[in-house]
Design an enzyme around this catalytic site. Structure first.
Site, short mmCIF file in Angstrom:
data_model
loop_
_atom_site.label_atom_id
_atom_site.label_comp_id
_atom_site.label_asym_id
_atom_site.label_seq_id
_atom_site.Cartn_x
_atom_site.Cartn_y
_atom_site.Cartn_z
N ASP A 146 27.89 30.81 45.64
CA ASP A 146 29.19 30.69 44.95
C ASP A 146 28.99 31.22 43.54
O ASP A 146 28.20 30.67 42.76
CB ASP A 146 29.58 29.21 44.95
CG ASP A 146 30.87 28.93 44.19
OD1 ASP A 146 31.39 29.85 43.50
OD2 ASP A 146 31.34 27.79 44.25
N ILE A 147 29.71 32.27 43.19
CA ILE A 147 29.48 32.94 41.90
C ILE A 147 29.80 32.03 40.72
O ILE A 147 29.29 32.24 39.62
CB ILE A 147 30.26 34.28 41.85
CG1 ILE A 147 29.64 35.22 40.81
CG2 ILE A 147 31.74 34.05 41.59
CD1 ILE A 147 30.10 36.66 40.92
N ASN A 202 43.37 40.62 40.28
CA ASN A 202 44.47 41.55 40.58
C ASN A 202 44.97 42.09 39.24
O ASN A 202 44.55 41.62 38.18
CB ASN A 202 45.57 40.88 41.39
CG ASN A 202 46.13 39.67 40.69
OD1 ASN A 202 46.67 39.77 39.60
ND2 ASN A 202 45.98 38.50 41.29
N VAL A 239 37.86 34.59 45.29
CA VAL A 239 36.91 34.36 44.19
C VAL A 239 37.65 34.18 42.86
O VAL A 239 37.22 33.42 41.99
CB VAL A 239 35.85 35.48 44.16
CG1 VAL A 239 36.40 36.81 43.72
CG2 VAL A 239 34.67 35.08 43.29
N ASP A 240 38.78 34.85 42.72
CA ASP A 240 39.61 34.72 41.51
C ASP A 240 40.06 33.26 41.32
O ASP A 240 39.90 32.68 40.23
CB ASP A 240 40.82 35.66 41.67
CG ASP A 240 41.59 35.91 40.39
OD1 ASP A 240 41.17 35.44 39.33
OD2 ASP A 240 42.63 36.60 40.47
N THR A 242 36.66 43.24 49.31
CA THR A 242 36.40 43.08 50.76
C THR A 242 37.00 41.81 51.36
O THR A 242 36.78 41.53 52.54
CB THR A 242 34.89 43.14 51.09
OG1 THR A 242 34.26 41.99 50.52
CG2 THR A 242 34.26 44.41 50.56
N1 AR6 Z 1 31.80 33.23 45.08
C1 AR6 Z 1 31.46 34.46 45.56
N2 AR6 Z 1 32.24 35.16 46.42
C2 AR6 Z 1 33.41 34.58 46.80
C3 AR6 Z 1 33.84 33.32 46.34
C4 AR6 Z 1 32.97 32.64 45.44
N3 AR6 Z 1 33.28 31.43 44.94
N4 AR6 Z 1 35.05 33.05 46.90
C5 AR6 Z 1 35.37 34.09 47.70
N5 AR6 Z 1 34.37 35.01 47.64
P1 AR6 Z 1 38.65 38.17 47.47
P2 AR6 Z 1 39.52 40.94 46.85
C6 AR6 Z 1 34.26 36.31 48.34
O1 AR6 Z 1 39.74 38.01 48.45
O2 AR6 Z 1 39.36 41.35 48.26
C7 AR6 Z 1 42.72 37.36 44.90
O3 AR6 Z 1 43.84 36.62 45.25
C8 AR6 Z 1 35.10 36.56 49.56
O4 AR6 Z 1 34.56 35.88 50.70
O5 AR6 Z 1 38.36 37.07 46.53
O6 AR6 Z 1 39.02 41.81 45.76
C9 AR6 Z 1 42.94 38.20 43.64
O7 AR6 Z 1 43.80 37.56 42.73
C10 AR6 Z 1 34.96 38.07 49.69
O8 AR6 Z 1 33.70 38.40 50.29
O9 AR6 Z 1 38.89 39.48 46.51
C11 AR6 Z 1 43.55 39.45 44.19
O10 AR6 Z 1 44.94 39.31 44.40
C12 AR6 Z 1 34.93 38.53 48.22
O11 AR6 Z 1 34.66 37.35 47.46
C13 AR6 Z 1 42.85 39.63 45.52
O12 AR6 Z 1 42.48 38.32 45.93
C14 AR6 Z 1 36.21 39.17 47.72
O13 AR6 Z 1 37.33 38.52 48.30
C15 AR6 Z 1 41.61 40.46 45.38
O14 AR6 Z 1 41.07 40.70 46.65
#
Ligand code: AR6
Length: 174
Positions: free
Chosen positions: A10-11, A24, A33-34, A118
């Site tokens: 978890d980052i 975003n 992750v956001d 991703t």
């Molecule tokens: N630590 C590390 N990686 C994580 C964590 C965490 N705590 N939580 C999720 N991931 P995503 P995107 C992974 O959807 O595709 C948001 O709503 C997750 O499993 O977070 O760039 C933003 O506001 C995946 O492998 O980001 C934007 O609207 C990776 O992080 C949109 O999502 C990226 O998944 C961005 O989409």
């Protein structure tokens, strides 16, 4: 320590000089992750993000880290996958490059990235991993003050894709 590390975790728990947020373009929070970064940092992060006026896809903007254990958060909106003909590859590479440039300008030595684009943005994982590793490898050359980049993968499938891509990139440059 190897300059590029791939871990599962978890980052929001990482003690790097900077962690990267897959944001975003509004920079006003979201899911994935956001959402995790904003929850862990506390509401002051959103207050600072409100002052930034958003961020274009592929660009990067830094804030404080508030309750997170890192020093800075670098926010970058990754490209939404639209089939691969809308400049997605270049924009994803821009994210990694611009985050490293931003980290270097802040004097960071250690930077942690999530797997940008991703998740909700549906960029194909293997393709994203190769682009990420190539851009990070190039960035480490341009910014020698950055000594370690960690990719923090949330699940085993993501971790395996980045490990495979790191091996490919290292082989290509051996
Ligand atoms: N630590 C590390 N990686 C994580 C964590 C965490 N705590 N939580 C999720 N991931 P995503 P995107 C992974 O959807 O595709 C948001 O709503 C997750 O499993 O977070 O760039 C933003 O506001 C995946 O492998 O980001 C934007 O609207 C990776 O992080 C949109 O999502 C990226 O998944 C961005 O989409």
């Amino acid at each position: 320590m190897k300059p590029i590390q791939i871990i599962t975790g978890d980052i929001t728990t990482i003690h790097a000089d900077a962690i990267v947020n897959a944001a975003n373009t509004s920079l006003l929070g979201g899911g994935g992750v956001d959402g995790a970064i904003h929850r862990a940092a506390g509401p002051a992060l959103l207050e600072e993000c409100r002052t930034l006026g958003g961020c274009a896809t592929g660009q990067a903007k830094a804030t404080g880290a508030y309750r997170l254990p890192c020093r800075h958060v670098i926010h970058t909106p990754g490209p939404i996958w639209r089939g691969g003909t809308a400049g997605e590859d270049r924009l994803l590479a821009d994210c990694y490059r611009n985050c490293l440039a931003c980290a270097a300008s802040l004097g960071c030595q250690t930077v942690a990235f999530p797997s940008i684009s991703t998740g909700a943005y549906r960029f194909p994982l293997d393709r994203a991993a190769r682009i990420a590793l190539q851009a990070i490898r190039d960035g480490l050359r341009v910014y020698p003050a950055i000594t370690c980049v960690t990719i923090v993968c949330f699940d085993a499938r993501t971790c395996a894709a980045y490990e495979q891509a790191l091996a490919e990139v290292e082989r290509a440059h051996a």
